[in-house]
Design an enzyme around this catalytic site. Structure first.
Site, PDB file in Angstrom:
ATOM      1  N   HIS A  84       0.935  -1.007   0.127  1.00 54.35           N
ATOM      2  CA  HIS A  84       0.206   0.072   0.085  1.00 54.35           C
ATOM      3  C   HIS A  84       0.862   1.204   0.043  1.00 54.35           C
ATOM      4  O   HIS A  84       1.697   1.522   0.766  1.00 54.35           O
ATOM      5  CB  HIS A  84      -0.972  -0.058   1.490  1.00 54.35           C
ATOM      6  CG  HIS A  84      -1.712   1.212   1.198  1.00 54.35           C
ATOM      7  ND1 HIS A  84      -2.874   1.514   0.423  1.00 54.35           N
ATOM      8  CD2 HIS A  84      -1.314   2.418   2.058  1.00 54.35           C
ATOM      9  CE1 HIS A  84      -3.498   2.591   0.806  1.00 54.35           C
ATOM     10  NE2 HIS A  84      -2.580   3.280   1.684  1.00 54.35           N
ATOM     11  N   ASP A 163     -15.115   2.466   6.803  1.00 54.15           N
ATOM     12  CA  ASP A 163     -14.103   3.458   6.245  1.00 54.15           C
ATOM     13  C   ASP A 163     -14.624   4.314   5.470  1.00 54.15           C
ATOM     14  O   ASP A 163     -14.344   5.562   5.297  1.00 54.15           O
ATOM     15  CB  ASP A 163     -13.056   2.648   5.879  1.00 54.15           C
ATOM     16  CG  ASP A 163     -11.972   3.746   5.231  1.00 54.15           C
ATOM     17  OD1 ASP A 163     -11.466   4.512   5.991  1.00 54.15           O
ATOM     18  OD2 ASP A 163     -11.599   3.522   3.945  1.00 54.15           O
ATOM     19  N   ARG A 170     -14.600  12.551   7.156  1.00 56.20           N
ATOM     20  CA  ARG A 170     -13.136  13.221   7.421  1.00 56.20           C
ATOM     21  C   ARG A 170     -12.789  14.141   6.416  1.00 56.20           C
ATOM     22  O   ARG A 170     -12.288  15.218   6.612  1.00 56.20           O
ATOM     23  CB  ARG A 170     -11.978  12.186   7.546  1.00 56.20           C
ATOM     24  CG  ARG A 170     -12.193  11.400   9.043  1.00 56.20           C
ATOM     25  CD  ARG A 170     -11.180  10.050   8.853  1.00 56.20           C
ATOM     26  NE  ARG A 170     -10.038  10.492   8.381  1.00 56.20           N
ATOM     27  CZ  ARG A 170      -9.141   9.648   8.078  1.00 56.20           C
ATOM     28  NH1 ARG A 170      -9.510   8.484   7.604  1.00 56.20           N
ATOM     29  NH2 ARG A 170      -7.774  10.093   7.595  1.00 56.20           N
ATOM     30  N   SER A 185      -8.040   3.582   8.764  1.00 56.97           N
ATOM     31  CA  SER A 185      -8.590   3.524   7.375  1.00 56.97           C
ATOM     32  C   SER A 185      -7.788   2.630   6.526  1.00 56.97           C
ATOM     33  O   SER A 185      -8.547   1.836   6.048  1.00 56.97           O
ATOM     34  CB  SER A 185      -8.579   5.006   7.022  1.00 56.97           C
ATOM     35  OG  SER A 185      -8.886   5.169   5.639  1.00 56.97           O
ATOM     36  N   LYS A 189      -9.001  -1.810   5.562  1.00 54.16           N
ATOM     37  CA  LYS A 189      -9.166  -2.163   4.168  1.00 54.16           C
ATOM     38  C   LYS A 189      -8.345  -3.376   3.554  1.00 54.16           C
ATOM     39  O   LYS A 189      -8.690  -4.286   3.280  1.00 54.16           O
ATOM     40  CB  LYS A 189      -9.028  -0.923   3.087  1.00 54.16           C
ATOM     41  CG  LYS A 189     -10.378  -0.038   3.181  1.00 54.16           C
ATOM     42  CD  LYS A 189     -10.020   1.056   2.519  1.00 54.16           C
ATOM     43  CE  LYS A 189      -9.041   2.115   2.957  1.00 54.16           C
ATOM     44  NZ  LYS A 189      -8.974   3.366   2.506  1.00 54.16           N
TER      45      LYS A 189
HETATM   46  N1  URA Z   1      -5.491   6.772   2.713  1.00 53.87           N
HETATM   47  C1  URA Z   1      -6.678   6.155   3.152  1.00 53.87           C
HETATM   48  O1  URA Z   1      -7.060   4.978   2.695  1.00 53.87           O
HETATM   49  N2  URA Z   1      -6.996   6.361   4.338  1.00 53.87           N
HETATM   50  C2  URA Z   1      -6.450   7.570   4.968  1.00 53.87           C
HETATM   51  O2  URA Z   1      -7.137   8.093   6.027  1.00 53.87           O
HETATM   52  C3  URA Z   1      -5.551   8.261   4.349  1.00 53.87           C
HETATM   53  C4  URA Z   1      -4.931   7.909   3.020  1.00 53.87           C
END
Ligand code: URA
Length: 456
Positions: A84, A163, A170, A185, A189
């Site tokens: 990621h 999320d 947010r 967050s 995922k």
């Molecule tokens: N990427 C995400 O998936 N979540 C965040 O809060 C910030 C970057």
């Protein structure tokens, strides 16, 4: 009886912590529609200002993970590792990295996002390939990972729905840049993907979320700690995001460049990031050998065509046109290609990733709001990178645009993004630091992936 969120808000406001049970109840109640956005916003702002301890961050991650489906990928017999990136400019690395890692025998179930703001998203880049579907159902995703070794798709509604709701809130309440909220967050995922290991590419510099190395370290360490607590092998590379990655910014342009890397070519920094992150993923999968040997494996997969062959099969499995691999002309292209001249001779010292990322978004390559459409064809192609010599009357970049008469501001932005001086400049590595230590030996792929409680 509906949950009363006021004590949760006031306790966070006063700097106190919440238990895992309370965080779970809060997330459930919000997703279940019992808590209005204005109260959840107040709670998010309290978290933003007061922070969360490690236990709370892990508990929030688990609550968000449990708000949806956790994939098991039982039919995938190989180790499963994902990567990621926290987001950058010109970051097409997933497209060349994931097939290269799969070609080395490690499965890559990759669920990724779209670009927002000045940073691009892998999904938008893959969707530049005619026919490529980023919306597979869970069974098809698992089948593609099991048979091809890699699948890259978008988040489904079933994965971490908390999320999706919280991130949207947010985004409009000034609470994105909070380390515990970012950690929960991202990991809610990623842990839903059924992975054994995860490598994080935490970007640092002008073009990144984290402008300073200290903040990037804090984020990387929090991600590694919470992911490790969940029973996964997690490590992070801190990588430089001061300058754009490679020579392209924009969806089809970046996909083309990623294909060049898969064909054994591509810009050196893009190959460096691919091989360094790939080596880290092979280590997380427990493959025997040193980091240098893993790097060499990835480079070999790029040179010998095996990574390209995996990519071609993935594109086919997603309904895309595999002929893009041989013929870039099948990717969307903008009607106009406009040169931007350097204006002075010398050596390129810096290229401003933030300014070019913002410009590419303004040209239509990115989105400001999640619902905006992106134009796959437009973007910026650089002709020079750090350390290259340029002549005053030669182009430093080409705009790929819908208009042949671009606003003066676009041309000025590109020109001013290049710092050009007489003195020579060495090209530096993009890899700044590695965080995380769990480099165990090979283990059996976990059939319980994604199910280990975080709060152990
Ligand atoms: N990427 C995400 O998936 N979540 C965040 O809060 C910030 C970057």
């Amino acid at each position: 009886m509906p949950l009363n969120p006021i004590p949760f808000i006031t306790r966070k406001r006063d700097g106190l912590s919440l238990s895992s049970g309370e965080l779970d109840a809060l997330v459930r109640a919000y997703v279940g529609g019992e808590i209005p956005d204005y109260q959840m916003s107040a709670w998010l702002m309290a978290v933003f200002l007061r922070g969360m301890n490690a236990e709370e961050t892990a508990a929030l991650t688990e609550a968000m993970l449990r708000s949806g489906q956790v994939l098991q990928l039982r039919s995938v017999e190989r180790h499963r590792v994902d990567k990621h990136s926290t987001g950058g400019v010109g970051d097409k690395i997933s497209i060349c990295l994931a097939p290269a890692v799969a070609a080395c025998g490690v499965a890559v179930p990759m669920i990724c996002g779209r670009g927002l703001g000045h940073t691009g998203g892998t999904l938008d880049k893959l969707e530049a390939i005619p026919g490529y579907s980023t919306t597979l159902d869970a069974a098809r995703f698992e089948h593609v990972v099991a048979t091809v070794g890699v699948s890259i798709m978008g988040q489904t509604r079933e994965i971490a729905p908390a999320d999706a709701r919280l991130y949207a809130l947010r985004d409009v309440t000034g609470t994105v840049e909070s380390i515990p909220l970012i950690v929960a967050s991202i990991l809610s995922k990623k842990l839903a993907e059924g992975i054994d290991g995860l490598v994080l590419d935490v970007k640092v510099g002008r073009g990144a979320f984290m402008k300073e190395i200290s903040g990037a370290r804090e984020l990387a360490d929090a991600l590694v700690a919470v992911g490790t607590r969940a029973g996964k092998r997690v490590s992070a590379l801190l990588t430089d995001m001061g300058t754009p990655i490679g020579l392209t910014i924009g969806n089809a342009l970046e996909t083309r460049e990623a294909i060049d890397v898969l064909r054994g070519g591509g810009p050196p920094d893009t190959v460096e990031l691919t091989s360094a992150l790939g080596a880290e993923m092979l280590a997380q999968a427990g493959l025997p050998g040193s980091r240098d040997e893993h790097t060499e494996r990835i480079l070999r997969a790029l040179r010998d065509g095996s990574a390209l062959s995996v990519f071609t099969r993935m594109v086919e499995a997603h309904g895309g046109d595999p002929r893009v691999v041989e013929d870039h002309g099948r990717l969307p292209s903008a009607p106009h290609r406009i040169p931007v001249l350097a204006g002075r001779a010398g050596t390129v010292q810096r290229v401003d990733a933030l300014a070019l990322g913002v410009l590419a978004t303004r040209m239509g390559a990115g989105r400001v709001r999640t619902e905006d459409h992106v134009d796959p064809a437009v973007g910026i192609e650089l002709c020079a990178h750090i350390g290259d010599s340029v002549e005053a009357d030669a182009p430093v970049a080409w705009l790929h645009a819908r208009t042949d008469d671009p606003p003066r501001l676009w041309l000025d932005t590109v020109r001013e993004s290049f710092a050009i001086y007489a003195e020579p400049r060495e090209r530096a590595t993009r890899i700044l630091e590695r965080r995380g230590s769990n480099q165990g030996s090979a283990t059996t792929p976990s059939s319980e992936a994604g199910t280990t409680p975080l709060t152990v």
